[in-house]
Structure formats: structure tokens, C-alpha cells
Design a protein around this motif. Sequence first.
Motif, PDB file in Angstrom:
ATOM      1  N   GLY A 138       0.811  -1.218   0.000  1.00  0.00           N
ATOM      2  CA  GLY A 138       0.000   0.000   0.000  1.00  0.00           C
ATOM      3  C   GLY A 138       0.837   1.256   0.000  1.00  0.00           C
ATOM      4  O   GLY A 138       2.052   1.214   0.164  1.00  0.00           O
ATOM      5  N   ASN A 139       0.163   2.386  -0.218  1.00  0.00           N
ATOM      6  CA  ASN A 139       0.762   3.718  -0.124  1.00  0.00           C
ATOM      7  C   ASN A 139      -0.039   4.525   0.892  1.00  0.00           C
ATOM      8  O   ASN A 139      -1.213   4.792   0.673  1.00  0.00           O
ATOM      9  CB  ASN A 139       0.718   4.455  -1.470  1.00  0.00           C
ATOM     10  N   GLY A 140       0.581   4.870   1.998  1.00  0.00           N
ATOM     11  CA  GLY A 140      -0.091   5.682   3.000  1.00  0.00           C
ATOM     12  C   GLY A 140      -0.982   4.907   3.950  1.00  0.00           C
ATOM     13  O   GLY A 140      -1.013   5.182   5.138  1.00  0.00           O
ATOM     14  N   THR A 141      -1.754   3.935   3.432  1.00  0.00           N
ATOM     15  CA  THR A 141      -2.667   3.142   4.262  1.00  0.00           C
ATOM     16  C   THR A 141      -2.670   1.695   3.777  1.00  0.00           C
ATOM     17  O   THR A 141      -2.624   1.432   2.584  1.00  0.00           O
ATOM     18  CB  THR A 141      -4.103   3.694   4.184  1.00  0.00           C
ATOM     19  N   TRP A 142      -2.777   0.785   4.722  1.00  0.00           N
ATOM     20  CA  TRP A 142      -2.900  -0.634   4.405  1.00  0.00           C
ATOM     21  C   TRP A 142      -3.898  -1.242   5.378  1.00  0.00           C
ATOM     22  O   TRP A 142      -3.781  -1.085   6.593  1.00  0.00           O
ATOM     23  CB  TRP A 142      -1.541  -1.322   4.534  1.00  0.00           C
ATOM     24  N   LYS A 143      -4.918  -1.904   4.844  1.00  0.00           N
ATOM     25  CA  LYS A 143      -5.929  -2.590   5.668  1.00  0.00           C
ATOM     26  C   LYS A 143      -5.869  -4.074   5.351  1.00  0.00           C
ATOM     27  O   LYS A 143      -5.834  -4.470   4.183  1.00  0.00           O
ATOM     28  CB  LYS A 143      -7.322  -2.041   5.380  1.00  0.00           C
ATOM     29  N   THR A 144      -5.893  -4.880   6.421  1.00  0.00           N
ATOM     30  CA  THR A 144      -5.827  -6.329   6.250  1.00  0.00           C
ATOM     31  C   THR A 144      -6.300  -6.995   7.541  1.00  0.00           C
ATOM     32  O   THR A 144      -6.652  -6.335   8.505  1.00  0.00           O
ATOM     33  CB  THR A 144      -4.379  -6.767   5.907  1.00  0.00           C
ATOM     34  N   GLU A 145      -6.303  -8.311   7.543  1.00  0.00           N
ATOM     35  CA  GLU A 145      -6.512  -9.104   8.750  1.00  0.00           C
ATOM     36  C   GLU A 145      -5.288  -9.986   8.923  1.00  0.00           C
ATOM     37  O   GLU A 145      -4.816 -10.596   7.973  1.00  0.00           O
ATOM     38  CB  GLU A 145      -7.767  -9.963   8.630  1.00  0.00           C
ATOM     39  N   LEU A 146      -4.791 -10.034  10.157  1.00  0.00           N
ATOM     40  CA  LEU A 146      -3.614 -10.846  10.463  1.00  0.00           C
ATOM     41  C   LEU A 146      -3.877 -11.655  11.727  1.00  0.00           C
ATOM     42  O   LEU A 146      -4.625 -11.235  12.606  1.00  0.00           O
ATOM     43  CB  LEU A 146      -2.384  -9.961  10.693  1.00  0.00           C
ATOM     44  N   ARG A 147      -3.216 -12.793  11.783  1.00  0.00           N
ATOM     45  CA  ARG A 147      -3.296 -13.630  12.988  1.00  0.00           C
ATOM     46  C   ARG A 147      -2.594 -12.904  14.127  1.00  0.00           C
ATOM     47  O   ARG A 147      -1.623 -12.177  13.904  1.00  0.00           O
ATOM     48  CB  ARG A 147      -2.636 -14.980  12.711  1.00  0.00           C
ATOM     49  N   GLU A 148      -3.080 -13.093  15.346  1.00  0.00           N
ATOM     50  CA  GLU A 148      -2.463 -12.449  16.505  1.00  0.00           C
ATOM     51  C   GLU A 148      -0.965 -12.732  16.527  1.00  0.00           C
ATOM     52  O   GLU A 148      -0.517 -13.814  16.169  1.00  0.00           O
ATOM     53  CB  GLU A 148      -3.131 -12.924  17.795  1.00  0.00           C
ATOM     54  N   GLY A 149      -0.198 -11.736  16.918  1.00  0.00           N
ATOM     55  CA  GLY A 149       1.253 -11.891  16.960  1.00  0.00           C
ATOM     56  C   GLY A 149       1.964 -10.579  16.678  1.00  0.00           C
ATOM     57  O   GLY A 149       1.360  -9.521  16.578  1.00  0.00           O
ATOM     58  N   VAL A 150       3.279 -10.664  16.537  1.00  0.00           N
ATOM     59  CA  VAL A 150       4.120  -9.498  16.284  1.00  0.00           C
ATOM     60  C   VAL A 150       4.577  -9.535  14.829  1.00  0.00           C
ATOM     61  O   VAL A 150       5.020 -10.578  14.328  1.00  0.00           O
ATOM     62  CB  VAL A 150       5.340  -9.482  17.229  1.00  0.00           C
ATOM     63  N   TYR A 151       4.471  -8.382  14.175  1.00  0.00           N
ATOM     64  CA  TYR A 151       4.820  -8.264  12.758  1.00  0.00           C
ATOM     65  C   TYR A 151       5.696  -7.034  12.553  1.00  0.00           C
ATOM     66  O   TYR A 151       5.838  -6.195  13.444  1.00  0.00           O
ATOM     67  CB  TYR A 151       3.552  -8.131  11.904  1.00  0.00           C
ATOM     68  N   GLN A 152       6.233  -6.933  11.332  1.00  0.00           N
ATOM     69  CA  GLN A 152       7.078  -5.800  10.995  1.00  0.00           C
ATOM     70  C   GLN A 152       6.772  -5.346   9.574  1.00  0.00           C
ATOM     71  O   GLN A 152       6.602  -6.179   8.673  1.00  0.00           O
ATOM     72  CB  GLN A 152       8.547  -6.196  11.108  1.00  0.00           C
ATOM     73  N   VAL A 153       6.678  -4.025   9.394  1.00  0.00           N
ATOM     74  CA  VAL A 153       6.537  -3.443   8.058  1.00  0.00           C
ATOM     75  C   VAL A 153       7.718  -2.514   7.828  1.00  0.00           C
ATOM     76  O   VAL A 153       8.379  -2.074   8.777  1.00  0.00           O
ATOM     77  CB  VAL A 153       5.223  -2.650   7.868  1.00  0.00           C
ATOM     78  N   GLU A 154       7.958  -2.229   6.558  1.00  0.00           N
ATOM     79  CA  GLU A 154       8.996  -1.274   6.189  1.00  0.00           C
ATOM     80  C   GLU A 154       8.358  -0.188   5.345  1.00  0.00           C
ATOM     81  O   GLU A 154       7.584  -0.485   4.440  1.00  0.00           O
ATOM     82  CB  GLU A 154      10.108  -1.975   5.397  1.00  0.00           C
ATOM     83  N   THR A 155       8.664   1.075   5.663  1.00  0.00           N
ATOM     84  CA  THR A 155       8.140   2.188   4.878  1.00  0.00           C
ATOM     85  C   THR A 155       9.273   2.744   4.020  1.00  0.00           C
ATOM     86  O   THR A 155      10.413   2.841   4.475  1.00  0.00           O
ATOM     87  CB  THR A 155       7.554   3.288   5.777  1.00  0.00           C
ATOM     88  N   ARG A 156       8.914   3.113   2.777  1.00  0.00           N
ATOM     89  CA  ARG A 156       9.909   3.595   1.818  1.00  0.00           C
ATOM     90  C   ARG A 156       9.367   4.790   1.043  1.00  0.00           C
ATOM     91  O   ARG A 156       8.164   4.893   0.820  1.00  0.00           O
ATOM     92  CB  ARG A 156      10.259   2.502   0.799  1.00  0.00           C
ATOM     93  N   ALA A 157      10.290   5.652   0.618  1.00  0.00           N
ATOM     94  CA  ALA A 157       9.952   6.789  -0.230  1.00  0.00           C
ATOM     95  C   ALA A 157      11.218   7.220  -0.965  1.00  0.00           C
ATOM     96  O   ALA A 157      12.336   6.949  -0.491  1.00  0.00           O
ATOM     97  CB  ALA A 157       9.399   7.942   0.589  1.00  0.00           C
ATOM     98  N   PRO A 158      11.065   7.875  -2.118  1.00  0.00           N
ATOM     99  CA  PRO A 158      12.250   8.361  -2.837  1.00  0.00           C
ATOM    100  C   PRO A 158      13.054   9.332  -1.976  1.00  0.00           C
ATOM    101  O   PRO A 158      12.496  10.086  -1.186  1.00  0.00           O
ATOM    102  CB  PRO A 158      11.666   9.086  -4.057  1.00  0.00           C
ATOM    103  N   ASP A 159      14.362   9.317  -2.133  1.00  0.00           N
ATOM    104  CA  ASP A 159      15.278  10.191  -1.408  1.00  0.00           C
ATOM    105  C   ASP A 159      15.157  10.061   0.105  1.00  0.00           C
ATOM    106  O   ASP A 159      15.352  11.029   0.844  1.00  0.00           O
ATOM    107  CB  ASP A 159      15.091  11.653  -1.830  1.00  0.00           C
TER     108      ASP A 159
END
Length: 137
Positions: free
Chosen positions: A29-50
Motif C-alpha cells: 500500500g501507499n499511505g494506508t494498508w488494511k488487512t486481517e492478520l493472525r495475533e502476533g508481532v509483525y514488521q513493516v517497512e516504509t519507503r519513499a524516494p530520497d
Amino acid sequence: MKDMSDHFGKVTLTVDNDAEIHFNGRMVGNGTWKTELREGVYQVETRAPDCDPVKTSFTVVAQQENNIKSTPPTPYTGYLSLFTRPATATAVYNGAHALPLQEPAILPIGTYQVELSRKGYLTETREYTVTRNETTT
């Protein structure tokens, strides 16, 4: 077959500046992401030019709305060091932001219009380009 829906939570993850959101190695996604995930700990990475990418960990609680505010990517920066005569001049960039004259300013990379002024002197505007990890003098 066993119903596992009790182990999942709804996730709404947001990040400023409409940055890309990456999860498990793919863009989701860009700016927003909606989903369903199983209980637990997760990690996302955010990226942008420069910008340097930033990782954010979050915990999903089952059977709940999980609203996560992710850390935005960190803009590349450089230094702008100005020396004026007289030393008590005022420096403003892009029409609104004061610049210190005593020490180098840390700024996101890019081109800036800098206005130098002091009472009793002509105001002068100059353009400076700040490059990554370098000092523009």
C-alpha cells in the motif's frame, strides 16, 4: 476443519507522506494498508524516494481493531553552512524557515532559496543545493 477466525485481528496501518508500505518483501500500500492478520508481532517497512527506509514492529491483538501508526521513512539530509558579513544577519529559507548562522543547518536534500537580511543593508536572495551527507558552504 476448525474455525480460526477468533485468532485474527483487523489491522489498519497508516504512514505519513503517502509512503510505500512493504510487508513480507512486497509492497502492500501507499499511505494506508488494511488487512486481517493472525495475533502476533509483525514488521513493516516504509519507503519513499530520497529517504532511508524505516522498519516498524507492531502487535496484532485477536478480535480487535488494530490501528497502527507506522514511522515514515527518514529523508536524506545534508548540511548548509552560511557565513555572512556582518555576522548578525538574518537568514530565512523558502520564505518562512529561519536558518542558524553560527553552525551548519541539517536540511533534507534539495534546493533552497535563502534570503539574507539585516536592517540598514540590502536584502539578498541566493539559491543553495543541499546534497546527501555533504556540506554546502
